[in-house]
Enzyme design. Structure first.
Site, PDB file in Angstrom:
ATOM      1  CB  CYS A 130      -0.980  -0.030   1.161  1.00 47.50           C
ATOM      2  SG  CYS A 130      -2.371   1.117   0.918  1.00 47.50           S
ATOM      3  CG  HIS A 139      -3.658  -3.449   3.059  1.00 45.06           C
ATOM      4  ND1 HIS A 139      -2.831  -2.976   4.045  1.00 45.06           N
ATOM      5  CD2 HIS A 139      -4.107  -2.366   2.393  1.00 45.06           C
ATOM      6  CE1 HIS A 139      -2.783  -1.655   3.995  1.00 45.06           C
ATOM      7  NE2 HIS A 139      -3.545  -1.261   2.987  1.00 45.06           N
ATOM      8  CD  GLU A 182      -1.426  -5.875   5.510  1.00 46.09           C
ATOM      9  OE1 GLU A 182      -1.773  -4.732   5.854  1.00 46.09           O
ATOM     10  OE2 GLU A 182      -1.075  -6.143   4.334  1.00 46.09           O
TER      11      GLU A 182
END
Length: 255
Positions: free
Chosen positions: A113, A221, A223
């Site tokens: 990001c 994202h 994660e």
């Protein structure tokens, strides 16, 4: 066996809106520990507190995560406007030279990001202040309401260049991702290769041409739900493998 140490660039943060801190998202540390098989280490995002040369020796790779603050437009030759949002000039002063040093050395980096945007700016690229204001573009910002699961839900496909590194890594020409960003790449840096796009043309996946090490970065994202997500897992696994290779090479040099 020693686990590779991965520096997660922290963000300036106020605990209880008054106590200054440097913080990093738990999801990033979990993804690195559980999927990459590495040792996460939060790095204060202030060039007056850390030495880049020392960081390069301590860490085997770096993650440049997302953040509320945006890269200051002065870093890519433009004037600040209200549309550019808030800034973290200390993080700018640390991350941009650190990214360039890692690319030159072949030390693995993963931009996420804001980190994706930092990699582009560090390599000479520019950014749009607000993607949703551009003709024909979609709103890529985080939904204002809902649970974390709803905010990080998969929202659009990313299509990769046929035969490119992301296509090879994912084993598919297109994957579904979340989207939680306002800014995006305007002009890629001279060595920045855009390897994946959203349906509206927004760059979503990049790497650095002719770099000797791992430089894959993404606008989404990964994660979130990294252990179970079929897109996130291969990305963090490949990053971990690259960091193990770097650590093994550094160990051989020392011994």
């Amino acid at each position: 066996m020693r686990r590779p140490v991965i520096g997660i660039i922290g963000n300036s943060y106020l605990i209880n809106d008054e106590y200054p801190a440097h913080a990093a998202g738990t999801m990033n540390a979990q993804a690195l520990a559980e999927v990459s098989g590495c040792q996460p280490l939060i790095v204060p995002s202030h060039p007056g507190l850390v030495c880049i040369e020392t960081l390069l020796e301590i860490c085997d790779g770096f993650v440049f995560p997302g953040a509320r603050a945006n890269v200051h437009p002065e870093e890519y030759g433009e004037q600040e406007t209200p549309a550019h949002g808030t800034f973290d000039r200390d993080r700018d002063r640390l991350t941009l030279p650190l990214i360039r040093a890692c690319v030159a050395r072949g030390q693995p980096i993963l931009g996420i990001c804001r980190g994706f945007q930092e990699v582009n700016v560090a390599m000479g690229g520019t950014l749009f202040p607000e993607i949703r204001d551009l003709p024909g573009r979609d709103n890529h910002r985080m939904p204002p309401d809902g649970s974390l699961a709803e905010k990080f839900a998969l929202r659009h496909p990313v299509t990769f260049r046929p035969g490119g590194p992301f296509h090879q890594l994912m084993g598919a020409p297109s994957v579904m991702t979340n989207t939680l960003h306002g800014q995006g790449i305007k002009h890629p840096g001279p060595r920045v290769i855009v390897d994946g796009h959203a349906p509206d043309g927004t760059p979503e996946a990049i790497f650095i041409a002719d770099a000797p090490g791992f430089t894959l970065s993404v606008q989404w994202h990964p994660e979130w739900n990294a252990d179970a997500d079929p897109v996130s897992r291969p990305l963090f696994s490949a990053f971990g493998d690259a960091c193990r290779d770097w650590a093994a090479g550094a160990l051989r040099k020392v011994s």
